[in-house]
Design an enzyme around this catalytic site. Structure first.
Site, PDB file in Angstrom:
ATOM      1  N   SER A  58     -35.639  -0.124  15.612  1.00  0.00           N
ATOM      2  CA  SER A  58     -36.320  -0.468  14.365  1.00  0.00           C
ATOM      3  C   SER A  58     -35.537   0.065  13.177  1.00  0.00           C
ATOM      4  O   SER A  58     -34.863   1.098  13.268  1.00  0.00           O
ATOM      5  CB  SER A  58     -37.700   0.192  14.403  1.00  0.00           C
ATOM      6  OG  SER A  58     -38.295   0.189  13.137  1.00  0.00           O
ATOM      7  N   TYR A  62     -43.323   8.066  15.514  1.00  0.00           N
ATOM      8  CA  TYR A  62     -42.912   6.753  16.030  1.00  0.00           C
ATOM      9  C   TYR A  62     -41.407   6.548  15.809  1.00  0.00           C
ATOM     10  O   TYR A  62     -40.667   6.197  16.736  1.00  0.00           O
ATOM     11  CB  TYR A  62     -43.711   5.629  15.347  1.00  0.00           C
ATOM     12  CG  TYR A  62     -43.081   4.267  15.561  1.00  0.00           C
ATOM     13  CD1 TYR A  62     -43.098   3.668  16.818  1.00  0.00           C
ATOM     14  CD2 TYR A  62     -42.419   3.598  14.521  1.00  0.00           C
ATOM     15  CE1 TYR A  62     -42.492   2.436  17.033  1.00  0.00           C
ATOM     16  CE2 TYR A  62     -41.818   2.372  14.725  1.00  0.00           C
ATOM     17  CZ  TYR A  62     -41.851   1.795  15.988  1.00  0.00           C
ATOM     18  OH  TYR A  62     -41.233   0.583  16.198  1.00  0.00           O
ATOM     19  N   LYS A  97     -37.952   6.129  18.569  1.00  0.00           N
ATOM     20  CA  LYS A  97     -36.888   5.112  18.586  1.00  0.00           C
ATOM     21  C   LYS A  97     -35.516   5.793  18.483  1.00  0.00           C
ATOM     22  O   LYS A  97     -34.558   5.434  19.166  1.00  0.00           O
ATOM     23  CB  LYS A  97     -37.066   4.120  17.427  1.00  0.00           C
ATOM     24  CG  LYS A  97     -38.292   3.254  17.549  1.00  0.00           C
ATOM     25  CD  LYS A  97     -38.162   2.254  18.703  1.00  0.00           C
ATOM     26  CE  LYS A  97     -39.402   1.431  18.906  1.00  0.00           C
ATOM     27  NZ  LYS A  97     -39.413   0.684  20.155  1.00  0.00           N
TER      28      LYS A  97
HETATM   29  P1  NAD Z   1     -46.917  -5.077  20.596  1.00  0.00           P
HETATM   30  O1  NAD Z   1     -47.792  -3.878  20.578  1.00  0.00           O
HETATM   31  O2  NAD Z   1     -47.516  -6.390  20.259  1.00  0.00           O
HETATM   32  O3  NAD Z   1     -46.188  -5.210  22.003  1.00  0.00           O
HETATM   33  C1  NAD Z   1     -45.856  -4.106  22.811  1.00  0.00           C
HETATM   34  C2  NAD Z   1     -46.339  -4.408  24.216  1.00  0.00           C
HETATM   35  O4  NAD Z   1     -45.988  -3.314  25.065  1.00  0.00           O
HETATM   36  C3  NAD Z   1     -47.851  -4.599  24.311  1.00  0.00           C
HETATM   37  O5  NAD Z   1     -48.124  -5.772  25.040  1.00  0.00           O
HETATM   38  C4  NAD Z   1     -48.323  -3.366  25.058  1.00  0.00           C
HETATM   39  O6  NAD Z   1     -49.479  -3.633  25.837  1.00  0.00           O
HETATM   40  C5  NAD Z   1     -47.107  -3.009  25.890  1.00  0.00           C
HETATM   41  N1  NAD Z   1     -46.975  -1.598  26.259  1.00  0.00           N
HETATM   42  C6  NAD Z   1     -47.004  -0.517  25.438  1.00  0.00           C
HETATM   43  N2  NAD Z   1     -46.844   0.607  26.147  1.00  0.00           N
HETATM   44  C7  NAD Z   1     -46.719   0.242  27.449  1.00  0.00           C
HETATM   45  C8  NAD Z   1     -46.538   0.952  28.661  1.00  0.00           C
HETATM   46  N3  NAD Z   1     -46.483   2.297  28.692  1.00  0.00           N
HETATM   47  N4  NAD Z   1     -46.436   0.266  29.806  1.00  0.00           N
HETATM   48  C9  NAD Z   1     -46.499  -1.094  29.818  1.00  0.00           C
HETATM   49  N5  NAD Z   1     -46.688  -1.820  28.697  1.00  0.00           N
HETATM   50  C10 NAD Z   1     -46.789  -1.153  27.519  1.00  0.00           C
HETATM   51  O7  NAD Z   1     -45.683  -4.759  19.617  1.00  0.00           O
HETATM   52  P2  NAD Z   1     -44.522  -5.718  19.096  1.00  0.00           P
HETATM   53  O8  NAD Z   1     -44.717  -5.890  17.634  1.00  0.00           O
HETATM   54  O9  NAD Z   1     -44.406  -6.895  19.946  1.00  0.00           O
HETATM   55  O10 NAD Z   1     -43.283  -4.743  19.278  1.00  0.00           O
HETATM   56  C11 NAD Z   1     -42.429  -4.814  20.407  1.00  0.00           C
HETATM   57  C12 NAD Z   1     -41.364  -3.745  20.279  1.00  0.00           C
HETATM   58  O11 NAD Z   1     -40.639  -3.939  19.059  1.00  0.00           O
HETATM   59  C13 NAD Z   1     -41.923  -2.317  20.229  1.00  0.00           C
HETATM   60  O12 NAD Z   1     -41.061  -1.474  20.951  1.00  0.00           O
HETATM   61  C14 NAD Z   1     -41.873  -1.976  18.750  1.00  0.00           C
HETATM   62  O13 NAD Z   1     -41.727  -0.594  18.524  1.00  0.00           O
HETATM   63  C15 NAD Z   1     -40.613  -2.733  18.312  1.00  0.00           C
HETATM   64  N6  NAD Z   1     -40.613  -3.046  16.880  1.00  0.00           N
HETATM   65  C16 NAD Z   1     -41.658  -3.760  16.355  1.00  0.00           C
HETATM   66  C17 NAD Z   1     -41.665  -4.029  14.992  1.00  0.00           C
HETATM   67  C18 NAD Z   1     -42.829  -4.760  14.359  1.00  0.00           C
HETATM   68  O14 NAD Z   1     -43.003  -4.665  13.151  1.00  0.00           O
HETATM   69  N7  NAD Z   1     -43.617  -5.520  15.108  1.00  0.00           N
HETATM   70  C19 NAD Z   1     -40.598  -3.602  14.179  1.00  0.00           C
HETATM   71  C20 NAD Z   1     -39.548  -2.913  14.769  1.00  0.00           C
HETATM   72  C21 NAD Z   1     -39.562  -2.633  16.140  1.00  0.00           C
HETATM   73  C1  WQD Z   2     -44.555  -3.780   4.033  1.00  0.00           C
HETATM   74  C2  WQD Z   2     -44.756  -3.586   2.541  1.00  0.00           C
HETATM   75  C3  WQD Z   2     -46.074  -1.655   1.996  1.00  0.00           C
HETATM   76  C4  WQD Z   2     -49.813  -3.194   3.729  1.00  0.00           C
HETATM   77  C5  WQD Z   2     -43.485  -0.927   9.204  1.00  0.00           C
HETATM   78  C6  WQD Z   2     -42.980   0.251   9.993  1.00  0.00           C
HETATM   79  C7  WQD Z   2     -41.597  -0.030  10.532  1.00  0.00           C
HETATM   80  C8  WQD Z   2     -41.554  -1.362  11.294  1.00  0.00           C
HETATM   81  C9  WQD Z   2     -42.154  -2.469  10.515  1.00  0.00           C
HETATM   82  C10 WQD Z   2     -41.877  -0.929  13.641  1.00  0.00           C
HETATM   83  C11 WQD Z   2     -44.625  -2.138   2.091  1.00  0.00           C
HETATM   84  C12 WQD Z   2     -46.774  -2.926   1.579  1.00  0.00           C
HETATM   85  C13 WQD Z   2     -48.502  -3.038   3.318  1.00  0.00           C
HETATM   86  C14 WQD Z   2     -50.824  -3.336   2.745  1.00  0.00           C
HETATM   87  C15 WQD Z   2     -49.160  -3.181   1.021  1.00  0.00           C
HETATM   88  N1  WQD Z   2     -42.326  -1.291  12.514  1.00  0.00           N
HETATM   89  N2  WQD Z   2     -48.187  -3.033   1.980  1.00  0.00           N
HETATM   90  N3  WQD Z   2     -50.461  -3.332   1.428  1.00  0.00           N
HETATM   91  O1  WQD Z   2     -43.918  -0.180   6.182  1.00  0.00           O
HETATM   92  O2  WQD Z   2     -42.002  -1.817   5.830  1.00  0.00           O
HETATM   93  O3  WQD Z   2     -42.614  -1.145   8.102  1.00  0.00           O
HETATM   94  O4  WQD Z   2     -43.469  -2.103  10.042  1.00  0.00           O
HETATM   95  O5  WQD Z   2     -40.806  -0.472  13.916  1.00  0.00           O
HETATM   96  O6  WQD Z   2     -41.258   1.046  11.342  1.00  0.00           O
HETATM   97  O7  WQD Z   2     -42.950   1.387   9.144  1.00  0.00           O
HETATM   98  O8  WQD Z   2     -44.141  -2.622   6.886  1.00  0.00           O
HETATM   99  O9  WQD Z   2     -45.867  -4.340   6.750  1.00  0.00           O
HETATM  100  O10 WQD Z   2     -46.568  -1.900   6.697  1.00  0.00           O
HETATM  101  O11 WQD Z   2     -45.397  -2.865   4.730  1.00  0.00           O
HETATM  102  O12 WQD Z   2     -48.883  -3.179  -0.197  1.00  0.00           O
HETATM  103  O13 WQD Z   2     -52.019  -3.459   3.060  1.00  0.00           O
HETATM  104  O14 WQD Z   2     -46.108  -3.967   2.216  1.00  0.00           O
HETATM  105  O15 WQD Z   2     -46.258  -0.649   1.045  1.00  0.00           O
HETATM  106  O16 WQD Z   2     -44.037  -2.139   0.816  1.00  0.00           O
HETATM  107  P1  WQD Z   2     -43.159  -1.350   6.647  1.00  0.00           P
HETATM  108  P2  WQD Z   2     -45.567  -2.941   6.339  1.00  0.00           P
END
Ligand code: NAD
Ligand code: WQD
Length: 337
Positions: A126, A150, A154
């Site tokens: 991330s 979190y 990562k």
């Molecule tokens: P999500 O929560 O929708 O998907 C994660 C999945 O992993 C879920 O289905 C959950 O049930 C499963 N899971 C969690 N822990 C588990 C375990 N111990 N054993 C088996 N299954 C498990 O999240 P997502 O948005 O699809 O994210 C997927 C990956 O991408 C994550 O690693 C997240 O950290 C990373 N990521 C997401 C974002 C985002 O904004 N969505 C941004 C950057 C990185």
């Molecule tokens: C986006 C923008 C908020 C909600 C997060 C995690 C990051 C990654 C992606 C997993 C920001 C603003 C938000 C609201 C708002 N996840 N906001 N009102 O914070 O960039 O990233 O998700 O790895 O690790 O930190 O994403 O969607 O929360 O916010 O004004 O109700 O929207 O301040 O500027 P962020 P976000």
């Protein structure tokens, strides 16, 4: 012969989109998920959308026996590792659960992979590993930081993978996602938060459909085009196609590779709300509140390395992201529930 990919977290938001694209590209897919943040419904819909079969295991990452069984039953070529907990705020409240699930879970997976002789992996990292960026756009060589448990999970998993690569010669792609949004064009799979959404986009579409009364903008006094936070939103389908390019990269090149996946363009909170207003034709009430703790003004990716080395660039624009998010929300007002 087609390759077999183990997708951990395949029932989740990004994982379900990845499974769909992998099946469409004729990969064999084996999925592991414990449904802690997802449901079987997403996978049923993937099956209907693709008309293809896959194998599913309801297993926890930390279940050694369960993992060993999967590696025994299938000849896995590569793993795409999505499974993990991902809520920044919650990670501050529950650090033990986050380290246990994400770090310990990943270690068990890596150990069972090594035992089974599976040494290729694409890992979901991330942009959070950059902490507070010193400048934008952020390239992969930027200084790393971490501001919450979190993010630290990562960061730690990235370093664990680097050490394993050195010691055991694995082939690894670490993908640092910026802000994944949007949904499959059908509107049948998408992001289905269990609770109040943490991220901006699901909150805005829920406000548009009337599940939320209003959207609170977390601060409008940043040094950005309109004072609100600017992020690099990337369509989830573009994001998962980056994983397929990464699998192809590992077929050709050996070693460890790290890529940002973003569009390279920043979008402000106000611009995102306007984009959803436009596609939904709904009046979204907005209240400006204080900055959210830990937030930064701008986070935008330099994704030129992925373009150069993976031949990948994001194809979808803001309108596509807004339209697909809205289609998903409209067709599924309560998510998968
Ligand atoms: P999500 O929560 O929708 O998907 C994660 C999945 O992993 C879920 O289905 C959950 O049930 C499963 N899971 C969690 N822990 C588990 C375990 N111990 N054993 C088996 N299954 C498990 O999240 P997502 O948005 O699809 O994210 C997927 C990956 O991408 C994550 O690693 C997240 O950290 C990373 N990521 C997401 C974002 C985002 O904004 N969505 C941004 C950057 C990185
Ligand atoms: C986006 C923008 C908020 C909600 C997060 C995690 C990051 C990654 C992606 C997993 C920001 C603003 C938000 C609201 C708002 N996840 N906001 N009102 O914070 O960039 O990233 O998700 O790895 O690790 O930190 O994403 O969607 O929360 O916010 O004004 O109700 O929207 O301040 O500027 P962020 P976000």
């Amino acid at each position: 012969m087609s390759q077999t990919i183990l997708v951990t977290g395949g029932a989740g938001y990004i994982g379900s989109h990845a499974v769909l694209e992998l099946l469409s590209a004729d990969y064999e897919v084996v999925i592991l998920d414990n449904f802690c943040n997802s449901s079987k419904e997403s996978l049923d819909r993937v099956k209907t959308l693709t008309g293809k079969e896959f194998t599913f295991y309801e297993t926890d990452l930390r279940d050694r026996q369960g993992l060993a069984t999967i590696f025994k039953n299938h000849s896995i070529d590569s793993v795409i590792h999505f499974a993990g907990l991902k809520a920044v705020g919650e990670s501050n409240e529950k650090p033990i659960e986050y380290y246990e699930n994400n770090v310990v879970g990943s270690l068990v997976l890596f150990d069972e992979m090594e035992k089974a002789g599976v040494r290729k992996i694409v890992f979901s990292s991330s942009a959070t590993v950059y902490g507070e960026p010193e400048k934008n756009p952020i390239s992969e060589t930027a200084k790393l930081g971490h501001t919450n448990p979190y993010g630290r999970t990562k960061y730690m998993i990235e370093f664990i993978l680097k050490d394993i690569q050195k010691a055991k010669n694995w082939d690894i792609v670490i993908l640092r996602y910026f802000n994944p949004v949007g949904a499959h064009a059908s509107g049948d799979i998408g992001e289905s938060p269990n609770d109040v959404p943490n991220n901006l986009l699901p909150f805005v579409t829920q406000a548009a459909i009337g599940v939320r009364d209003h959207v609170t903008i977390f601060g409008d006094d940043y040094d950005t085009i309109d004072g609100t936070g600017v992020r690099d939103y990337i369509h989830v389908v573009d994001l998962v196609l980056g994983h397929i390019k990464s699998l192809e990269k590992l077929d050709k090149d050996k070693g460890l590779f790290i890529y940002n996946l973003g569009t390279g363009s920043g979008v402000s909170v106000k611009e995102m709300i306007d984009a959803i207003r436009e596609v939904s034709k709904k009046d979204i009430k907005v209240v400006v509140g204080p900055r959210r703790a830990g937030d930064v003004g701008e986070v935008v990716a330099d994704s030129t390395l992925a373009e150069k080395e993976l031949g990948w660039t994001a194809q979808y624009n803001l309108k596509d992201m807004a339209e697909s998010s809205w289609r998903w929300q409209e067709k599924n007002p309560k998510g998968y529930a």
